[in-house]
Design a protein around this motif. Sequence first.
Motif, PDB file in Angstrom:
ATOM      1  N   ASN A  63       0.818  -1.211   0.000  1.00 45.02           N
ATOM      2  CA  ASN A  63       0.000   0.000   0.000  1.00 45.02           C
ATOM      3  C   ASN A  63       0.854   1.264   0.000  1.00 45.02           C
TER       4      ASN A  63
ATOM      5  N   PHE B 167      -6.329   2.079  -5.770  1.00 47.20           N
ATOM      6  CA  PHE B 167      -5.603   3.334  -5.861  1.00 47.20           C
ATOM      7  C   PHE B 167      -6.068   4.167  -7.033  1.00 47.20           C
ATOM      8  N   LYS B 168      -5.857   5.464  -6.861  1.00 43.94           N
ATOM      9  CA  LYS B 168      -6.165   6.415  -7.917  1.00 43.94           C
ATOM     10  C   LYS B 168      -4.859   6.935  -8.490  1.00 43.94           C
TER      11      LYS B 168
ATOM     12  N   ALA C 106      -1.684   8.689  -7.013  1.00 45.88           N
ATOM     13  CA  ALA C 106      -2.108   9.806  -6.158  1.00 45.88           C
ATOM     14  C   ALA C 106      -2.463   9.325  -4.752  1.00 45.88           C
ATOM     15  N   THR C 107      -3.319   8.315  -4.645  1.00 49.91           N
ATOM     16  CA  THR C 107      -3.731   7.795  -3.340  1.00 49.91           C
ATOM     17  C   THR C 107      -3.856   6.280  -3.412  1.00 49.91           C
ATOM     18  N   SER C 108      -3.742   5.637  -2.256  1.00 50.47           N
ATOM     19  CA  SER C 108      -3.868   4.185  -2.201  1.00 50.47           C
ATOM     20  C   SER C 108      -4.420   3.767  -0.848  1.00 50.47           C
ATOM     21  N   THR C 109      -5.298   2.785  -0.852  1.00 51.54           N
ATOM     22  CA  THR C 109      -5.821   2.207   0.385  1.00 51.54           C
ATOM     23  C   THR C 109      -5.972   0.706   0.205  1.00 51.54           C
TER      24      THR C 109
ATOM     25  N   ASP D 250       1.959   4.953  -3.288  1.00 56.38           N
ATOM     26  CA  ASP D 250       1.552   6.360  -3.443  1.00 56.38           C
ATOM     27  C   ASP D 250       2.583   7.305  -2.835  1.00 56.38           C
ATOM     28  N   ARG D 251       3.507   6.774  -2.031  1.00 54.67           N
ATOM     29  CA  ARG D 251       4.556   7.605  -1.429  1.00 54.67           C
ATOM     30  C   ARG D 251       5.791   7.732  -2.320  1.00 54.67           C
TER      31      ARG D 251
ATOM     32  N   LYS E  43      -2.844   9.847 -10.759  1.00 49.81           N
ATOM     33  CA  LYS E  43      -2.924  11.304 -10.802  1.00 49.81           C
ATOM     34  C   LYS E  43      -3.816  11.790 -11.943  1.00 49.81           C
TER      35      LYS E  43
ATOM     36  N   GLU F 292      -8.903   4.871 -11.695  1.00 43.97           N
ATOM     37  CA  GLU F 292      -8.890   4.060 -10.477  1.00 43.97           C
ATOM     38  C   GLU F 292      -8.627   2.604 -10.834  1.00 43.97           C
TER      39      GLU F 292
END
Length: 147
Positions: free
Chosen positions: A25, A54-55, A35-38, A28-29, A57, A61
């Motif tokens: 996970n 995750f999305k 952009a984001t991840s969960t 995204d860093r 940029k 998705e």
Amino acid sequence: MPHIVMSTILDAPTSAVWEVLRDFNGHDRWHPAVATSTIERAQPSDKIGCVRRFKLKDGAELREQLLALSDLEQTFSYCLLDTPIPMFNYVAHVRLLPVTDGDRTFWHWESRFTTRLEDAQSITQMVAEQIYQAGFEAIRAHLKMAA
């Protein structure tokens, strides 16, 4: 069936690279496209079978599932569950190996997938350049900033 095989050598020990990559996970860093991840259902990011959503940029998705993870071998495998891109049966494998000359890391990243014949070349190029090569360069920069 497209088969992408890419590799690079990083000027960092495998333990440092694995610390970043093993977090299913955490991309995204460090990856410039993410952009984001969960992780769905609040599962641990190293649990076999967990699914990351995750999305990118660009707003797309995706969902991927962790198929295997080995700290001993510093490897993991994952598959793509959902994507707006017309690629199917995507399975990828990542493996790190020590390069003892200079305490560096050999990073091998490969995948196979199916797609429409007319899309095969453009999707293969996109994955190789915008995902794998961009990932190599991003990890290189991430590790330099962490040092």
